[in-house]
Design an enzyme around this catalytic site. Structure first.
Site, mmCIF file in Angstrom:
data_model
loop_
_atom_site.group_PDB
_atom_site.id
_atom_site.type_symbol
_atom_site.label_atom_id
_atom_site.label_comp_id
_atom_site.label_asym_id
_atom_site.label_seq_id
_atom_site.Cartn_x
_atom_site.Cartn_y
_atom_site.Cartn_z
ATOM 1 N N ASP A 62 0.770 -1.332 0.040
ATOM 2 C CA ASP A 62 -0.137 0.010 -0.072
ATOM 3 C C ASP A 62 0.864 1.350 0.066
ATOM 4 O OD1 ASP A 62 -1.481 2.137 0.538
ATOM 5 O OD2 ASP A 62 -2.963 1.062 1.917
ATOM 6 N N TYR A 154 -10.014 14.768 -5.755
ATOM 7 C CA TYR A 154 -9.005 14.442 -6.731
ATOM 8 C C TYR A 154 -8.455 15.367 -7.449
ATOM 9 C CZ TYR A 154 -7.781 11.425 -10.938
ATOM 10 O OH TYR A 154 -7.003 10.775 -11.843
HETATM 11 N N1 LIG Z 1 -7.984 6.247 -16.274
HETATM 12 C C1 LIG Z 1 -8.092 7.656 -16.375
HETATM 13 O O1 LIG Z 1 -8.651 8.168 -17.420
HETATM 14 C C2 LIG Z 1 -6.802 8.584 -15.938
HETATM 15 C C3 LIG Z 1 -6.783 9.859 -16.354
HETATM 16 C C4 LIG Z 1 -5.693 10.687 -15.735
HETATM 17 C C5 LIG Z 1 -4.769 10.156 -14.714
HETATM 18 N N2 LIG Z 1 -5.026 9.009 -14.441
HETATM 19 C C6 LIG Z 1 -4.222 8.237 -13.458
HETATM 20 O O2 LIG Z 1 -3.109 7.388 -13.774
HETATM 21 C C7 LIG Z 1 -2.961 6.606 -12.847
HETATM 22 C C8 LIG Z 1 -3.399 4.917 -12.943
HETATM 23 O O3 LIG Z 1 -4.627 5.180 -13.320
HETATM 24 P P1 LIG Z 1 -5.549 3.779 -13.978
HETATM 25 O O4 LIG Z 1 -6.549 4.507 -14.987
HETATM 26 O O5 LIG Z 1 -4.596 3.017 -14.427
HETATM 27 O O6 LIG Z 1 -6.273 3.453 -12.518
HETATM 28 P P2 LIG Z 1 -6.893 1.750 -12.437
HETATM 29 O O7 LIG Z 1 -7.879 1.994 -11.068
HETATM 30 O O8 LIG Z 1 -7.106 1.134 -13.331
HETATM 31 O O9 LIG Z 1 -5.609 1.224 -11.606
HETATM 32 C C9 LIG Z 1 -4.928 1.870 -10.379
HETATM 33 C C10 LIG Z 1 -3.789 0.724 -9.817
HETATM 34 O O10 LIG Z 1 -3.448 1.324 -8.639
HETATM 35 C C11 LIG Z 1 -3.523 0.306 -7.471
HETATM 36 N N3 LIG Z 1 -3.396 0.834 -6.179
HETATM 37 C C12 LIG Z 1 -4.612 1.599 -5.894
HETATM 38 N N4 LIG Z 1 -4.451 1.986 -4.645
HETATM 39 C C13 LIG Z 1 -3.112 1.644 -4.396
HETATM 40 C C14 LIG Z 1 -2.414 1.691 -3.345
HETATM 41 N N5 LIG Z 1 -2.699 2.424 -2.097
HETATM 42 N N6 LIG Z 1 -1.199 1.120 -3.169
HETATM 43 C C15 LIG Z 1 -0.736 0.513 -4.270
HETATM 44 N N7 LIG Z 1 -1.307 0.281 -5.320
HETATM 45 C C16 LIG Z 1 -2.598 1.046 -5.302
HETATM 46 C C17 LIG Z 1 -4.488 -0.510 -7.873
HETATM 47 O O11 LIG Z 1 -4.511 -1.863 -7.166
HETATM 48 C C18 LIG Z 1 -4.529 -0.524 -9.543
HETATM 49 O O12 LIG Z 1 -3.579 -1.649 -9.747
HETATM 50 C C19 LIG Z 1 -3.763 6.963 -11.506
HETATM 51 O O13 LIG Z 1 -2.910 7.800 -10.712
HETATM 52 C C20 LIG Z 1 -4.728 7.709 -11.886
HETATM 53 O O14 LIG Z 1 -5.262 8.792 -11.161
HETATM 54 C C21 LIG Z 1 -5.869 8.260 -14.728
#
Ligand SMILES: NC(=O)c1ccc[n+]([C@@H]2O[C@H](COP(=O)([O-])OP(=O)(O)OC[C@H]3O[C@@H](n4cnc5c(N)ncnc54)[C@H](O)[C@@H]3O)[C@@H](O)[C@H]2O)c1
Length: 258
Positions: A62, A154
């Site tokens: 985590d 966020y």
């Molecule tokens: N999906 C989008 O449209 C988008 C847009 C802009 C930015 N982002 C950012 O990109 C990053 C990845 O997003 P995503 O869409 O792949 O998200 P996702 O939810 O598909 O994957 C997130 C991953 O992070 C892991 N995770 C969450 N909390 C955690 C913790 N406390 N410790 C360790 N691991 C943890 C989860 O288990 C998961 O595998 C994030 O920071 C998100 O904010 C995503």
């Protein structure tokens, strides 16, 4: 093959953008530690990296726990002997009416998306300064550029990532460490499944509706893939970006930030 001989940590690499980035780094020649909250998905990602002929190391963690952060750094140093690249990718989102957001929800979002970004950066930078080289890349968002009514926590966390990136780039430049961030738009991952469901519930829209209307507003005419983000991370991690630090780059298909 831009990352031959490099070793990387990609947090939250069990799925989505983190997994696509870890796999792309492996294809470019890097060994990768893939910590995630979910052990099974971390193990699956590590297996895919190993199938590409690179060292893929799974780990349950985590990012909000300091003991886990130290274990992450120790594991990477033990397995690879050094850390060349950190991608602070792990992140969470909740869609809430501003008047309903609780203190616990605010704290969790800020802890995962902003506080953990800083303390992972700090722990890894302490290793990188010894070798006077390294690259740290952070996940911001287009929601780190403009405020949004139902994403106040966020947005605050992703604006914070831009500030952490700028400050750390200045502090670490004398040590040969570059720090940059990426700001994706609407990426086709589980995160947007959650946003669509929660936002749709608040807006009284059927499943899929919020996502569809947002995607229709993307000038390049399609949803972003995790690989679109991995492309930018790969460039910024490579020596081709050796004169770039302190920046946050949008990768959002030209999405208008309003
Ligand atoms: N999906 C989008 O449209 C988008 C847009 C802009 C930015 N982002 C950012 O990109 C990053 C990845 O997003 P995503 O869409 O792949 O998200 P996702 O939810 O598909 O994957 C997130 C991953 O992070 C892991 N995770 C969450 N909390 C955690 C913790 N406390 N410790 C360790 N691991 C943890 C989860 O288990 C998961 O595998 C994030 O920071 C998100 O904010 C995503």
């Amino acid at each position: 093959m831009r990352l031959v001989g490099k070793s990387a940590i990609v947090t939250g690499a069990g799925r989505g953008i983190g997994k696509a980035t870890a796999l792309r780094f492996a294809r470019e020649g890097a060994d990768v530690l893939v910590p995630d909250l979910d052990l099974a998905s971390s193990q699956a990602a590590a297996k895919e990296i190993q199938a590409l002929g690179r060292k893929g190391v799974p780990m349950q963690m985590d990012v909000t726990r300091m003991a886990d952060i130290h274990r992450m750094v120790e594991t990477a140093v033990r397995e690879f002997g050094k850390i060349d690249i950190l991608v602070n990718n792990a992140g969470i989102v909740i869609v809430r009416d501003l008047l309903e957001l609780t203190e616990a929800e605010w704290d969790r979002t800020m802890d995962v998306n902003a506080k953990a970004v800083f303390f992972c950066l700090q722990a890894v930078a302490r290793e990188m300064v010894k070798r006077k080289t390294g690259v740290i890349l952070n996940a911001s968002s287009v929601s780190g550029r403009v405020g949004r009514p139902m994403l106040v926590d966020y947005c605050a966390s992703k604006f914070a990532v831009v500030a952490i990136t700028q400050s750390a780039a200045l502090a670490l430049a004398p040590h040969g460490i570059r720090v940059n961030a990426v700001a994706p738009g609407i990426v086709d991952t589980d995160m947007w499944v959650k946003i669509d469901r929660e936002w749709g519930t608040l807006a009284g829209k059927p499943p899929g509706e919020m996502k569809r209307t947002r995607v229709e507003a993307i000038p390049l005419g399609r949803i972003e893939t995790p690989e679109d983000v991995a492309n930018l991370y790969t460039f910024l991690a490579s020596d081709e970006a050796s004169y770039i630090t302190g920046q946050t780059y949008n990768v959002c298909g030209g999405l208008q930030l309003n």
